[in-house]
Design an enzyme around this catalytic site. Structure first.
Site, PDB file in Angstrom:
ATOM      1  N   ARG A  36       0.865  -1.173   0.000  1.00 25.98           N
ATOM      2  CA  ARG A  36       0.000   0.000   0.000  1.00 25.98           C
ATOM      3  C   ARG A  36       0.908   1.231   0.000  1.00 25.98           C
ATOM      4  O   ARG A  36       1.750   1.403   0.874  1.00 25.98           O
ATOM      5  CB  ARG A  36      -0.856   0.012   1.261  1.00 25.98           C
ATOM      6  CG  ARG A  36      -1.679   1.270   1.337  1.00 25.98           C
ATOM      7  CD  ARG A  36      -2.332   1.431   2.679  1.00 25.98           C
ATOM      8  NE  ARG A  36      -3.122   2.644   2.672  1.00 25.98           N
ATOM      9  CZ  ARG A  36      -3.361   3.363   3.753  1.00 25.98           C
ATOM     10  NH1 ARG A  36      -2.903   3.005   4.927  1.00 25.98           N
ATOM     11  NH2 ARG A  36      -4.084   4.458   3.674  1.00 25.98           N
TER      12      ARG A  36
ATOM     13  N   HIS B 256      -8.025   6.579   0.553  1.00 27.29           N
ATOM     14  CA  HIS B 256      -8.878   5.393   0.775  1.00 27.29           C
ATOM     15  C   HIS B 256      -9.333   4.769  -0.546  1.00 27.29           C
ATOM     16  O   HIS B 256     -10.368   4.114  -0.610  1.00 27.29           O
ATOM     17  CB  HIS B 256     -10.149   5.747   1.597  1.00 27.29           C
ATOM     18  CG  HIS B 256      -9.872   6.172   2.994  1.00 27.29           C
ATOM     19  ND1 HIS B 256     -10.526   7.227   3.609  1.00 27.29           N
ATOM     20  CD2 HIS B 256      -9.019   5.689   3.916  1.00 27.29           C
ATOM     21  CE1 HIS B 256     -10.081   7.359   4.840  1.00 27.29           C
ATOM     22  NE2 HIS B 256      -9.157   6.457   5.053  1.00 27.29           N
TER      23      HIS B 256
ATOM     24  N   ARG C 203      -8.541  14.575  13.352  1.00 24.13           N
ATOM     25  CA  ARG C 203      -8.355  15.592  12.299  1.00 24.13           C
ATOM     26  C   ARG C 203      -9.607  16.442  12.153  1.00 24.13           C
ATOM     27  O   ARG C 203     -10.723  15.924  12.245  1.00 24.13           O
ATOM     28  CB  ARG C 203      -8.039  14.922  10.964  1.00 24.13           C
ATOM     29  CG  ARG C 203      -6.627  14.402  10.868  1.00 24.13           C
ATOM     30  CD  ARG C 203      -6.413  13.611   9.592  1.00 24.13           C
ATOM     31  NE  ARG C 203      -6.153  12.209   9.881  1.00 24.13           N
ATOM     32  CZ  ARG C 203      -6.217  11.235   8.995  1.00 24.13           C
ATOM     33  NH1 ARG C 203      -6.530  11.505   7.749  1.00 24.13           N
ATOM     34  NH2 ARG C 203      -5.964  10.001   9.345  1.00 24.13           N
TER      35      ARG C 203
ATOM     36  N   GLU D 198      -9.123  -3.685   1.892  1.00 24.82           N
ATOM     37  CA  GLU D 198      -8.090  -3.047   1.071  1.00 24.82           C
ATOM     38  C   GLU D 198      -6.971  -4.029   0.721  1.00 24.82           C
ATOM     39  O   GLU D 198      -6.395  -3.968  -0.364  1.00 24.82           O
ATOM     40  CB  GLU D 198      -7.521  -1.834   1.825  1.00 24.82           C
ATOM     41  CG  GLU D 198      -8.527  -0.684   1.876  1.00 24.82           C
ATOM     42  CD  GLU D 198      -8.360   0.221   3.077  1.00 24.82           C
ATOM     43  OE1 GLU D 198      -8.579  -0.247   4.219  1.00 24.82           O
ATOM     44  OE2 GLU D 198      -8.023   1.392   2.880  1.00 24.82           O
TER      45      GLU D 198
END
Ligand code: AMP
Length: 407
Positions: A94, A183, A244, A388
């Site tokens: 990734r 993502h 965040r 993922e």
């Protein structure tokens, strides 16, 4: 074909070892707190009926030592699943930021490594560690093909009106400042799963997918392609996240730097690590803790949940407008997959859009792939556990197949 999938962070390494014959995960695990005295090595060998878990707390000097420990566990003793490392067909990595250079996964060579390096400035917290994983595998697994799969690649289909910021054009030319989105592998996976659950072709669907985890984003997917997404130049923009801020007026940091003489470094830390659910609630960044306190009536915890949900709803509406309609809404990642309460709040009073949740279906769907909308709902609403790692392994397989055909 057995593929090792790596997600290499600054002090962590998440991995899966997948047999692509039946896409079965053979081993999954995590090395955490790399570089510390009390680093954690977790390794689960997945076998039908009985999983074997290895858990060790020890000093792990660096990522190279971590990967060496993993190779040992894969090849030696009770934990072993292969006889030697030559049985590892490929490693899929990734890579968070591919900038404008990568719109699909690629086989790693020196040029690719150089290009990933050039994206360091765009993702200083991620890309250097992602690339470190690639370099170490090159050394420890010589000759094993490595494939880079980029979080940003799926969003390279966005039209320019979605990815341009209205700042001087010069900054796009000089510093590549634009929306990239993240993502991507998650959106690729859940959108394809959603189409298959609806028994429809992707090209006929307008999907909004909400990836609600510690990092959270939302994407409009039309005909299988990303047409807009809430994270931007960095993963700071958009939804309210664990720590965040998501969207704020860009003059707020300037104002704080001015009136409070807060430094640039402090501003970065405030927006990335001290804001979001954590900053608003004062409870923490974990949605479960915040929901618990909200349930007891804590005012700030309730506020944090309300702001989080409101932002999700606002984006769903915006993306339905962008696509001129909506056929399918997907909830995924930690909060999206596991919190019926948050899903219910996000879908309340959305009947003008044709969204109607079935209370029972929603309550029952925890951590599984399920339809949670009512029979009457015009929009099909799903919970879909994201995967993922499987997307990375599939991309690696695709590239290896092409390589064999053309070489
Ligand atoms: P992720 O980044 O996808 O691993 O998601 C992590 C987030 O999911 C954290 O904020 C967790 O609190 C949240 N989460 C996990 N399980 C639940 C749950 N049952 N209810 C609410 N939030 C959850």
């Amino acid at each position: 074909m057995k593929i090792l999938v790596f997600n290499c962070g600054s002090s962590s390494l998440k991995y899966q070892f997948i047999d692509m014959k039946d896409e079965k995960v053979i081993v999954r695990g995590l090395v955490d707190r790399i570089g510390m005295e009390d680093a954690l090595f977790r390794y689960s060998k997945i076998e039908t009926g009985k999983d074997t878990e290895v858990k060790k707390v020890q000093f792990i000097k660096d990522h190279e030592e971590a990967i060496n420990l993993l190779i040992d566990a894969l090849t030696k003793g009770d934990s072993s699943v292969i006889r030697n490392k030559s049985e590892i067909t490929a490693v899929g990595h990734r890579i968070v930021h591919g900038g404008e250079k990568f719109s699909r996964a690629v086989l790693v060579d020196d040029k690719v490594k150089e290009d990933i390096n050039e994206c360091f400035e765009l993702a200083p917290l991620h890309n250097p560690h992602n690339l470190k994983g690639v370099e170490i595998c090159g050394k420890l697994l010589p000759g094993v093909p490595q494939i880079a799969v980029f979080d940003t690649a799926f969003h390279q289909t966005m039209p320019s009106e979605a990815y341009f910021y209205a700042i001087p054009y010069y900054f796009y030319e000089k510093y590549n400042i634009r929306r990239y989105g993240f993502h991507g592998s998650s959106y690729y996976y859940v959108s394809r799963e959603a189409a298959s659950m609806m028994k429809k072709k992707l090209k006929d669907l307008k999907i909004v997918a909400c990836h609600l985890g510690n990092g959270a984003s939302i994407t409009a997917i039309k005909k299988g392609k990303s047409v807009d997404t809430s994270m931007g130049f960095t993963p700071l923009e958009g939804l309210v996240m664990g720590t965040r801020s998501g969207d704020i007026d860009p003059s707020i940091p300037l104002y704080l730097m001015d009136v409070d003489e807060i430094s640039l470094g402090e501003i970065k830390s405030i927006l990335n690590r001290q804001s979001g659910i954590y900053g608003l609630s004062g409870v923490g960044s974990d949605m479960r803790d915040v929901l618990k306190e909200a349930g007891k009536g804590d005012r700030r915890a309730r506020l944090a949940v309300a702001v989080f949900v409101y932002r999700v709803k606002k984006y769903i509406g915006a993306y339905a407008a962008v696509m001129n309609g909506l056929d399918c809404l997907v909830f995924t990642a930690g909060i999206g997959e596991n919190s019926p309460y948050i899903r219910d709040l996000c879908c309340r009073n959305m009947d003008y859009l044709g969204i109607e949740i079935d209370k029972k279906r929603n309550e029952k769907a925890v951590g599984t792939g399920n339809l949670i909308s009512s029979e009457k709902s015009k929009v099909s609403v799903f919970t879909i556990p994201t995967n993922e790692e499987l997307v990375i392994a599939r991309e690696a397989k695709k590239i290896l197949r092409k390589k064999t055909v053309f070489s």
